[in-house]
Design a protein around this motif. Structure first.
Motif, short mmCIF file in Angstrom:
data_model
loop_
_atom_site.label_atom_id
_atom_site.label_comp_id
_atom_site.label_asym_id
_atom_site.label_seq_id
_atom_site.Cartn_x
_atom_site.Cartn_y
_atom_site.Cartn_z
N GLY A 88 0.82 -1.21 0.00
CA GLY A 88 0.00 0.00 0.00
C GLY A 88 0.84 1.25 0.00
N ARG A 89 0.55 2.15 0.92
CA ARG A 89 1.27 3.43 0.99
C ARG A 89 2.50 3.39 1.89
NH1 ARG A 89 -3.28 7.58 2.37
NH2 ARG A 89 -4.09 5.83 3.53
N LEU A 90 2.81 2.23 2.43
CA LEU A 90 4.01 2.11 3.26
C LEU A 90 5.27 2.24 2.40
CD1 LEU A 90 2.99 -0.88 5.55
CD2 LEU A 90 3.05 1.54 6.15
N PRO A 91 6.40 2.60 3.01
CA PRO A 91 7.65 2.67 2.24
C PRO A 91 7.98 1.34 1.59
CG PRO A 91 7.95 3.60 4.45
CD PRO A 91 6.59 2.95 4.42
N GLY A 92 8.63 1.40 0.43
CA GLY A 92 9.02 0.18 -0.28
C GLY A 92 10.06 -0.61 0.48
N THR A 93 10.12 -1.89 0.18
CA THR A 93 11.05 -2.81 0.81
C THR A 93 12.01 -3.33 -0.25
OG1 THR A 93 9.47 -3.49 2.48
CG2 THR A 93 11.22 -5.05 1.97
N THR A 94 13.31 -3.30 0.03
CA THR A 94 14.30 -3.86 -0.89
C THR A 94 14.33 -5.38 -0.73
OG1 THR A 94 15.64 -1.87 -0.74
CG2 THR A 94 16.74 -3.86 -1.53
N VAL A 95 14.32 -6.08 -1.85
CA VAL A 95 14.33 -7.53 -1.87
C VAL A 95 15.60 -8.00 -2.58
CG1 VAL A 95 13.14 -9.60 -2.72
CG2 VAL A 95 11.82 -7.59 -1.94
N SER A 96 16.32 -8.94 -1.99
CA SER A 96 17.48 -9.53 -2.66
C SER A 96 17.71 -10.92 -2.11
CB SER A 96 18.73 -8.67 -2.45
OG SER A 96 19.08 -8.63 -1.08
N GLY A 97 18.27 -11.78 -2.96
CA GLY A 97 18.55 -13.11 -2.48
C GLY A 97 19.11 -14.01 -3.56
#
Length: 102
Positions: A88-97
């Motif tokens: 939603g309007r929450l800050p984005g999350t960085t994804v890595s793996g």
């Protein structure tokens, strides 16, 4: 055939800390299915779509640490995955793996 299927260990760098989640994506005659498992819960991954240049999107609902509907947008490059997720309007999350098994 997609480059996505396999077992992936991903780090989600959220505002409340880094979450370690194992994703399992499986190619079936009906398309790609998936699950996400953390130390708190296991949830299905839905609406999985593989686009050009190995861009992958999916959705998932989590209830822990809080109830959220997450939208993922990542790039698969061999055995690595990078991108982001949003709730939603929450800050984005960085994804890595990395892929740990095919």
């Amino acid at each position: 055939m997609s480059t996505l299927p396999g077992t992936w260990d991903l780090d989600l760098r959220t505002p409340i800390g880094t979450l370690h989640v194992r994703y399992v994506f499986t190619e079936t005659p009906g398309g790609i299915t998936g699950t996400a498992t953390s130390d708190k819960e296991a949830v299905p991954v839905t609406d999985i779509a593989v686009g050009q240049s190995d861009q992958v999107t999916w959705k998932q609902r989590v209830t822990k640490p809080m109830r959220l509907n997450l939208d993922f947008d990542v790039i698969v490059d061999g055995d690595t995955m990078t991108g982001h997720s949003r709730a939603g309007r929450l800050p984005g999350t960085t994804v890595s793996g990395k892929r740990v098994a095919r």
